[in-house]
Design an enzyme around this catalytic site. Sequence first.
Site, PDB file in Angstrom:
ATOM      1  CD  GLU A  25       0.423  27.204  19.414  1.00 38.26           C
ATOM      2  OE1 GLU A  25      -0.358  27.913  20.035  1.00 38.26           O
ATOM      3  OE2 GLU A  25       0.093  26.133  18.893  1.00 38.26           O
ATOM      4  CB  CYS A  85       3.558  20.611  12.702  1.00 32.32           C
ATOM      5  SG  CYS A  85       2.142  21.591  12.218  1.00 32.32           S
ATOM      6  CB  CYS A 113      -4.611  32.467  10.040  1.00 33.31           C
ATOM      7  SG  CYS A 113      -5.071  31.950   8.363  1.00 33.31           S
ATOM      8  CB  CYS A 149     -11.239  28.001   9.048  1.00 35.25           C
ATOM      9  SG  CYS A 149     -10.345  28.124   7.489  1.00 35.25           S
ATOM     10  CB  CYS A 158      -9.060  27.264  12.574  1.00 34.40           C
ATOM     11  SG  CYS A 158      -7.288  27.505  12.764  1.00 34.40           S
ATOM     12  CB  CYS A 202      -2.330  24.542  15.680  1.00 31.55           C
ATOM     13  SG  CYS A 202      -0.639  24.967  15.467  1.00 31.55           S
TER      14      CYS A 202
HETATM   15  N1  SAH Z   1      -3.848  27.419   6.796  1.00 33.88           N
HETATM   16  C1  SAH Z   1      -3.500  26.166   6.259  1.00 33.88           C
HETATM   17  C2  SAH Z   1      -2.497  25.392   7.095  1.00 33.88           C
HETATM   18  C3  SAH Z   1      -2.650  25.473   8.574  1.00 33.88           C
HETATM   19  S1  SAH Z   1      -4.074  24.691   9.199  1.00 33.88           S
HETATM   20  C4  SAH Z   1      -4.745  25.322   6.013  1.00 33.88           C
HETATM   21  O1  SAH Z   1      -5.825  25.687   6.480  1.00 33.88           O
HETATM   22  O2  SAH Z   1      -4.622  24.317   5.322  1.00 33.88           O
HETATM   23  C5  SAH Z   1      -3.642  22.958   9.058  1.00 33.88           C
HETATM   24  C6  SAH Z   1      -4.832  22.009   9.107  1.00 33.88           C
HETATM   25  O3  SAH Z   1      -5.420  21.959  10.413  1.00 33.88           O
HETATM   26  C7  SAH Z   1      -5.953  22.436   8.167  1.00 33.88           C
HETATM   27  O4  SAH Z   1      -6.395  21.350   7.380  1.00 33.88           O
HETATM   28  C8  SAH Z   1      -7.008  22.879   9.122  1.00 33.88           C
HETATM   29  O5  SAH Z   1      -8.257  22.808   8.547  1.00 33.88           O
HETATM   30  C9  SAH Z   1      -6.820  21.954  10.283  1.00 33.88           C
HETATM   31  N2  SAH Z   1      -7.495  22.402  11.505  1.00 33.88           N
HETATM   32  C10 SAH Z   1      -7.663  23.654  11.957  1.00 33.88           C
HETATM   33  N3  SAH Z   1      -8.373  23.693  13.105  1.00 33.88           N
HETATM   34  C11 SAH Z   1      -8.672  22.403  13.389  1.00 33.88           C
HETATM   35  C12 SAH Z   1      -9.397  21.778  14.433  1.00 33.88           C
HETATM   36  N4  SAH Z   1      -9.950  22.482  15.415  1.00 33.88           N
HETATM   37  N5  SAH Z   1      -9.509  20.425  14.404  1.00 33.88           N
HETATM   38  C13 SAH Z   1      -8.928  19.690  13.410  1.00 33.88           C
HETATM   39  N6  SAH Z   1      -8.228  20.234  12.405  1.00 33.88           N
HETATM   40  C14 SAH Z   1      -8.111  21.565  12.377  1.00 33.88           C
HETATM   41 FE1  SF4 Z   2      -6.020  29.887   8.761  1.00 32.80          FE
HETATM   42 FE2  SF4 Z   2      -6.775  28.069  10.543  1.00 32.80          FE
HETATM   43 FE3  SF4 Z   2      -8.165  28.347   8.287  1.00 32.80          FE
HETATM   44 FE4  SF4 Z   2      -5.701  27.267   8.186  1.00 32.80          FE
HETATM   45  S1  SF4 Z   2      -7.503  26.407   9.210  1.00 32.80           S
HETATM   46  S2  SF4 Z   2      -6.575  28.868   6.859  1.00 32.80           S
HETATM   47  S3  SF4 Z   2      -4.701  28.426   9.861  1.00 32.80           S
HETATM   48  S4  SF4 Z   2      -7.926  29.901   9.927  1.00 32.80           S
END
Ligand code: SAH
Ligand code: SF4
Length: 380
Positions: free
Chosen positions: A116, A129, A136, A140, A143, A361
Amino acid sequence: MKSSGSITMMTVTEWTTPRPTARVQRETLHDFTLGELEAWVEERGLPRYRARQLFHWAYQQLVLEYESVSVLPKAMRSELSETLPISGLVPVRQRVSDDRETIKLLFRTRDDQFVETVVMFYPDRTTVCVSCQIGCAIGCSFCATGLSGLIRNLSAGEMVSQVVHAARLARERERRISNIVVMGMGEPFHNYDAVMRFVAIVNDRQGLGIGARHITLSTAGVVPFIDRLAEEPYQVKLAVSLHAPNDALRSQLVPINRRWPIDELLAACRRYVARTGRRVTFEYVLIEDVNDDERTAAELARRLRGLLCHVNLIPYNPTPAAPLFRRPGPERIERFRAVLERYGIPATVRYSRGVEIAAACGQLRAQEEARSRRRRATTS
Ligand code: SAH
Ligand code: SF4
């Protein structure tokens, strides 16, 4: 950049695309720096200037097929299509938001995975982006990308291709890509070498010419690579996904915190600022009753005191990864921001773009995976 909000109307374009062949070629033109391309053409007995021509057509003209490269003899075009395809990504779907300012793209890779990319048009800039991995490994808790674990790293070429496709869309509106954020699927510091190669390719003035200062890498906190980034010649920006001011909370949200807890993470950020003179952006996803109360804001402010930084507050975007998490209301969000401000920590609320077209995403990919599985089940 995770997008958020309610789903209303949208425009969806789908392309029917040939299925990838079984033979997966490793290298595409988008994987090469100009210097490498020069070496590559010379090895094949072609004159060196052909490399500059190819680079020009790939990044100034944004061609994706050699057929359109009119300066090349016909035989060379077909040979190159066989030996060095320009891009390894094929677009399969595009969703445009109601206001037409955000476009989400879904690509198929040669090994039949989905990637994506989001393009965001602002009055003063156009940002893409980019995803750097399929899935990944960090996982988290909020996510969607982390749900499936890591499938594989993307190559530099697959990242470059995302930008080229975005640049083609921008060109339709007489715009150019001005900024890149590596905030799509994946953790850039788990794919560091390919990400830095990507930076080198998109930064080249003979190509896309995107200034390193206009490129942001976002990490969940893979500490050794923060130090490594500080030593790079490229002045890319660093964003760190913090999401909590103490280890008890952060370890629940961002599991990698157990490996590199907040003290170590912030120490690395301080070293980075001292070494580069560049400020760090902290991303903080606000989740109701989890990390969004005023005491937590004050704790965060105390931890960040004295660090050259900016905080981006991102209201949580609901995903199937965490059905019980909720986005706080606007007053709570504003109270959190105001506490940071009172302590002198600059903070901005970033309502992420692409609301109705994207959800978080990783979700478009998840949807497409589910469709593929259904297709396979009905044809077998
Ligand atoms: N892995 C890297 C970059 C990709 S995620 C990272 O975690 O920084 C990019 C951003 O999107 C991160 O700050 C992440 O915490 C945020 N993100 C992920 N899931 C989300 C959600 N459901 N709502 C809002 N932000 C989210
Ligand atoms: Fe991976 Fe999503 Fe955590 Fe970024 S926010 S490190 S993409 S699991």
